[in-house]
Each structure stands twice: as structure tokens, then as C-alpha cells.
Design an enzyme around this catalytic site. Structure first.
Site, PDB file in Angstrom:
ATOM      1  N   GLY A 228       0.826  -1.195   0.000  1.00 28.66           N
ATOM      2  CA  GLY A 228       0.000   0.000   0.000  1.00 28.66           C
ATOM      3  C   GLY A 228       0.854   1.236   0.000  1.00 28.66           C
ATOM      4  O   GLY A 228       2.084   1.184   0.019  1.00 28.66           O
TER       5      GLY A 228
ATOM      6  N   GLY B  35       0.747   5.622   1.312  1.00 31.24           N
ATOM      7  CA  GLY B  35       0.062   6.644   2.089  1.00 31.24           C
ATOM      8  C   GLY B  35       0.758   7.971   1.926  1.00 31.24           C
ATOM      9  O   GLY B  35       1.622   8.147   1.065  1.00 31.24           O
TER      10      GLY B  35
ATOM     11  N   MET C  46       2.849   9.263   3.718  1.00 33.64           N
ATOM     12  CA  MET C  46       4.230   9.257   4.173  1.00 33.64           C
ATOM     13  C   MET C  46       5.068   8.170   3.509  1.00 33.64           C
ATOM     14  O   MET C  46       5.997   7.647   4.100  1.00 33.64           O
ATOM     15  CB  MET C  46       4.273   9.081   5.703  1.00 33.64           C
ATOM     16  CG  MET C  46       3.787  10.304   6.456  1.00 33.64           C
ATOM     17  SD  MET C  46       4.716  11.795   6.040  1.00 33.64           S
ATOM     18  CE  MET C  46       6.341  11.297   6.561  1.00 33.64           C
TER      19      MET C  46
ATOM     20  N   VAL D 238       4.583   1.230   1.302  1.00 32.52           N
ATOM     21  CA  VAL D 238       4.831   0.032   2.108  1.00 32.52           C
ATOM     22  C   VAL D 238       4.916  -1.169   1.185  1.00 32.52           C
ATOM     23  O   VAL D 238       3.993  -1.449   0.422  1.00 32.52           O
ATOM     24  CB  VAL D 238       3.723  -0.183   3.158  1.00 32.52           C
ATOM     25  CG1 VAL D 238       4.010  -1.438   3.978  1.00 32.52           C
ATOM     26  CG2 VAL D 238       3.618   1.019   4.079  1.00 32.52           C
TER      27      VAL D 238
ATOM     28  N   LYS E 248       8.384  -0.153   5.185  1.00 32.05           N
ATOM     29  CA  LYS E 248       7.854   1.188   4.947  1.00 32.05           C
ATOM     30  C   LYS E 248       8.997   2.067   4.454  1.00 32.05           C
ATOM     31  O   LYS E 248      10.027   2.204   5.136  1.00 32.05           O
ATOM     32  CB  LYS E 248       7.265   1.738   6.242  1.00 32.05           C
ATOM     33  CG  LYS E 248       6.485   3.027   6.091  1.00 32.05           C
ATOM     34  CD  LYS E 248       5.802   3.352   7.422  1.00 32.05           C
ATOM     35  CE  LYS E 248       4.930   4.575   7.326  1.00 32.05           C
ATOM     36  NZ  LYS E 248       4.203   4.834   8.596  1.00 32.05           N
TER      37      LYS E 248
ATOM     38  N   GLU F 105      -4.132 -12.173  13.408  1.00 34.52           N
ATOM     39  CA  GLU F 105      -4.890 -13.411  13.188  1.00 34.52           C
ATOM     40  C   GLU F 105      -5.426 -14.010  14.487  1.00 34.52           C
ATOM     41  O   GLU F 105      -6.289 -14.891  14.469  1.00 34.52           O
ATOM     42  CB  GLU F 105      -4.025 -14.449  12.460  1.00 34.52           C
ATOM     43  CG  GLU F 105      -2.874 -15.027  13.279  1.00 34.52           C
ATOM     44  CD  GLU F 105      -1.597 -14.214  13.158  1.00 34.52           C
ATOM     45  OE1 GLU F 105      -0.507 -14.822  13.161  1.00 34.52           O
ATOM     46  OE2 GLU F 105      -1.684 -12.972  13.081  1.00 34.52           O
TER      47      GLU F 105
END
Length: 466
Positions: free
Chosen positions: A109, A111, A113, A116, A130, A236
Site C-alpha cells: 500500500g 500513504g 508518508m 509500504v 515502509k 490473526e
């Protein structure tokens, strides 16, 4: 970070809850403006000496949360999956295959900043990586924020309810944070949407775990400053993990925030973050934001009425001025008076009336879970009225002035009535006094006559006996 899936993502990557939050809260306040983006693109284009790709509408990109998963399609490279500014950086630097000691496997993903990635260590264990790449388009405070997250993460890596950080560092212009990859991980919002609202007991257990994580952070001098459901992952084992310390601040450090800038997510901001009162952001600010998250987790509603079309200034006004609704108003069985009192204590507008430490709030939540008494209580109607007057000083002055005026007028009126009654009673009192004197004299005569008759009877009895 949430683990990838073999199935392609649905057409709408964001959940309904996330969409509602985005509409209501307008994302993070410290968002990049369009003008800044255009200027940054021009800088990168000039630096690269090539035309930027023109694809800004990829529906798979989602929002600004790192926790949104976007598996990589087989027919697309990583750079084709990344938004325009970061994609240009990736193309300039070449296809990213390795950053530091980590081999890049795919995209998880992106964002505000950075990006990732799913990555692997040398021994093959998968992690979430990240990455923030330094370019001329990057504003200085964005790098400072990323480095601050890395520094905070290093200090907090050992708590079971804070996402584990394995390593931080940089490889050339790439700054990175290597963290655990949460199998099947979802945000708290995702979890609630999938499973429904938890029972009060389950909600308290999640809240207590997050509260202890915050307590641990505060004990190490770290204030999170952006507590919200999107920054709480569920692993999980259904255990919460506090993540994203990008806005974190060390208690003993100089704040890197630009003057006049608000940091956080509006719906979950504390009043002081939204400009109320002293405006000093402390550990108590995290307690307030945590209270909002827990209130929403237990009731399914925010403490305030915030419509979908509400403007940001109105959100700030609501956070600063509107009192939260009682959690018992939503009529969920299991929300006791004690639990409501604890929630209201965390949501106090004034820091002086809020919990002073996260440890005290956690202790009361544990007491609620065990059915024991707590250290706080619900306010009486009189205390609520006093609090309202203290909050609205002008209104308080008007009310008190009115009460004083009414009382003064009433006392003067009563005095005037007493004087009138006194003057009207004087003739009656004079007549009554004369009547009382006559009755007294008559009464005395009657008593003397009775005594004389008694003595006469005694004399006559003595003569008869002699």
C-alpha cells in the site's frame, strides 16, 4: 502491516466505514494540497529531465492509509501501481528490487508518508517495509516526521500490543522501517465491519490492550497524537496492535510541527489539538482520542453528531465545544453506569478534569470488565449545570446577574409588604392590648372571689365542729 492476498482486490478498496470516516473527518489535517502536488511534480519532472506518466486515476490506489492492501497484478510493474509522484521517483531510480538488506516482493500500500512493500529478509522471512524516498519534491518536515516515527518505533519495539519494529535505516535516498507483516491483518474498522460490533466484554478487552500499549508508550516519553481505528491493526489471533507513530512526539523533544499546523485526524482529535484551551498536546491528548475510539467501538457511534457533509471548521467547533452524548443513550446492554462514567472522564474537554494518566484509565476499564467499582462517578445534575456555567462564562455572568437582580427585587418587595402590614396592624394591636388588660383585671377579681369563698367555708366548718 496487512498481509497480501492471492485474489485481486475488489473494485472499491476502501470499506464503507472508511468512506464515511473520510467524508466526515476529511482525512488527516496535514494533507498535501493540490497546488503543492503540482509544484512537486514540476520539480521532479525538471530533475528527471523526462515527461511524467499521465495516469492519476488508478482505482486500485485507495486512500492515505498504509493499512489498505493492494496486491500487485501480474501484468503491472511496481512503478505502474504507485501514484504519480512516487511512480516518477521509482522510474527515475529504476525498478526497485532491493532496499538495504531486504528484497522487495510486492506492494502492500501507500500513504501520505511513503510506500509500504512486502519484502523478505536474507533468511527468507517476510516483513513489511515502509519506505520514504528523499527527492527535491519532499518537504523537510515530511522526512522529519518519518524519522520521528522510526525513532519512536525503536523505543517501543518490545510491547506485545505495539507492532514490532525489526530495523530502521536508509539505503542511499531510501529511508526505511522494517516491521512485522501481520498475517490477515485488518484495521479495527475493517474488523468491526466484518464481524459486527463486539460484545461489551470483547470491546473492553480490545480497549484495555490498546490502553496498555499507550501506557507503555507514555512511560517511554512517546505521545502518539493520532489514535484512530485505522492505526489499530487486528492480527490473526484477534489481538490489537497499535501502529503508525508518524505523528508521535517525544515528551522531552522540540516539536517539529510547523507553527499553526494541526496534526491528527479531526474526528478523533482532542480539543487541545483542535485549538481549544492551552493547546499543549500531552499524554492526556492520547487519552481523549483513545476515549473516542473506545466509545465508537462499544456503541457503534461517535460521541458527537457529525454529518457526512460537515465542514472541517465545524468538526473542530464540535470537538472543542459540544459535550459528548452519554454512552448509555445508545441503549446497548452491558454499558453500565460505571463504564459510562469512565468514558465521560476520558472525553472531558478540560485536561484538568480528564484522567491524568493512561494507567488510571486502564485500571478503571479493568474494574468495569471485572464488575468492580471505579475511581470516577457520573456527574449529578447540579455538577453538570456547574460545568456548563464554567464552560460558557458569558452565559454564566448573565444568569448569575439575573439571579442576583431577581433576588434583590424579591427582597425589596417583601420588605415593602412587611412595612405596609405593620402600619395597618397598629390600630388593631392597640385595641387588642386594651382588651387584654380588662380581661386580666376581670380574671384577677374572679380568682380573689374564689379564694374568699374557700376561706369562708373553712371557718364555717370549724365552728360546726367546735
Amino acid at each position: 502491516m496487512a498481509e497480501d492476498s492471492d485474489k485481486p482486490p475488489p473494485e472499491e478498496a476502501t470499506t464503507e466505514t472508511d468512506a464515511e470516516q473520510a467524508q466526515r473527518c476529511t482525512g488527516e489535517v496535514e494533507s498535501t494540497e493540490d497546488a503543492t502536488i503540482e509544484a512537486s511534480l514540476k520539480q521532479v519532472k525538471a530533475w528527471a529531465g523526462e515527461s511524467p506518466p499521465h495516469d492519476e486515476t488508478d482505482p486500485s490506489l485507495g486512500g492515505d492509509s498504509f493499512d489498505t492492501q493492494h496486491p500487485v497484478d501480474n501484468d503491472k510493474t511496481l512503478t505502474e501501481r504507485i501514484s504519480t509522484p512516487d511512480r516518477m521517483v521509482a522510474q527515475i531510480l529504476g525498478e526497485i528490487q532491493r532496499i538495504g538488506p531486504y528484497r522487495i516482493l510486492g506492494l502492500l500500500g501507500q500513504g501520505a508518508m511513503g510506500i509500504v512493500y512486502r519484502a523478505a529478509e536474507a533468511r527468507g522471512d517476510e516483513i513489511a517495509l515502509k519506505v520514504l524516498t528523499v527527492t527535491p519534491a519532499l518537504r523537510p518536515h515530511e522526512l522529519q516526521r518519518f524519522l520521528r516515527e522510526a525513532d519512536a518505533a525503536r523505543k517501543l519495539r518490545r510491547h506485545p500490543n505495539i507492532i514490532t519494529i525489526y530495523n530502521t535505516g536508509h539505503d542511499g535516498s531510501h529511508h526505511y522501517i522494517a516491521m512485522e507483516l501481520v498475517p490477515g491483518g485488518k484495521t479495527l474498522s475493517d474488523h468491526v465491519q466484518k464481524t459486527g460490533l463486539p460484545s461489551i466484554s470483547e470491546g473492553l478487552q480490545i480497549g484495555i490492550a490498546v490502553g496498555k500499549a499507550l501506557e507503555f508508550a507514555h512511560s517511554h516519553g512517546i505521545i502518539h497524537r493520532d489514535i484512530k481505528p485505522a492505526n489499530i491493526l487486528i492480527n490473526e489471533f484477534a489481538q490489537p496492535l497499535l501502529a503508525d507513530f508518524g505523528l508521535a512526539k517525544a515528551v522531552d523533544s522540540t516539536d517539529l510541527t510547523m507553527s499553526g499546523t494541526m496534526l491528527g485526524t479531526p474526528c478523533y482529535m482532542s480539543p487541545e489539538q483542535a485549538g481549544h484551551g492551552a493547546k499543549d498536546v500531552t499524554a492526556q491528548s492520547d487519552i481523549y482520542s483513545f476515549g473516542v475510539v473506545l466509545y465508537e467501538l462499544l456503541t457503534g457511534k461517535l460521541p458527537y453528531k457529525i454529518g457526512d457533509d460537515i465542514r472541517l471548521p465545524e468538526v473542530f467547533r464540535t470537538v472543542c465545544q459540544v459535550e459528548p452524548a452519554s454512552a448509555r443513550k445508545h441503549r446497548r446492554r452491558g454499558i453500565s453506569r460505571n463504564l459510562n462514567a469512565v468514558l465521560m472522564k476520558m472525553l472531558e474537554k478540560e485536561t484538568g478534569r480528564r484522567y491524568a494518566a493512561m494507567s488510571a484509565a486502564v485500571a478503571d476499564l479493568e474494574a468495569c470488565l471485572a464488575g468492580r467499582s471505579v475511581s470516577v462517578r457520573n456527574l449529578t445534575p447540579g455538577e453538570k449545570f456547574e460545568k456548563h456555567l464554567r464552560k460558557h462564562k458569558l452565559l454564566s455572568f448573565v444568569i448569575i446577574s439575573s439571579l442576583v437582580s431577581i433576588t434583590t427585587i424579591y427582597m425589596l418587595k417583601r420588605r415593602e409588604e412587611r412595612e405596609m402590614n405593620y402600619h395597618s396592624l397598629i390600630p388593631k394591636l392597640s385595641a387588642q392590648s386594651k382588651s387584654n388588660q380588662v380581661e386580666k383585671l376581670l380574671g384577677q377579681g374572679t380568682e380573689e372571689q374564689i379564694e374568699g369563698n374557700r376561706l369562708h367555708d373553712q371557718v364555717m366548718a370549724a365552728v360546726a365542729a367546735g
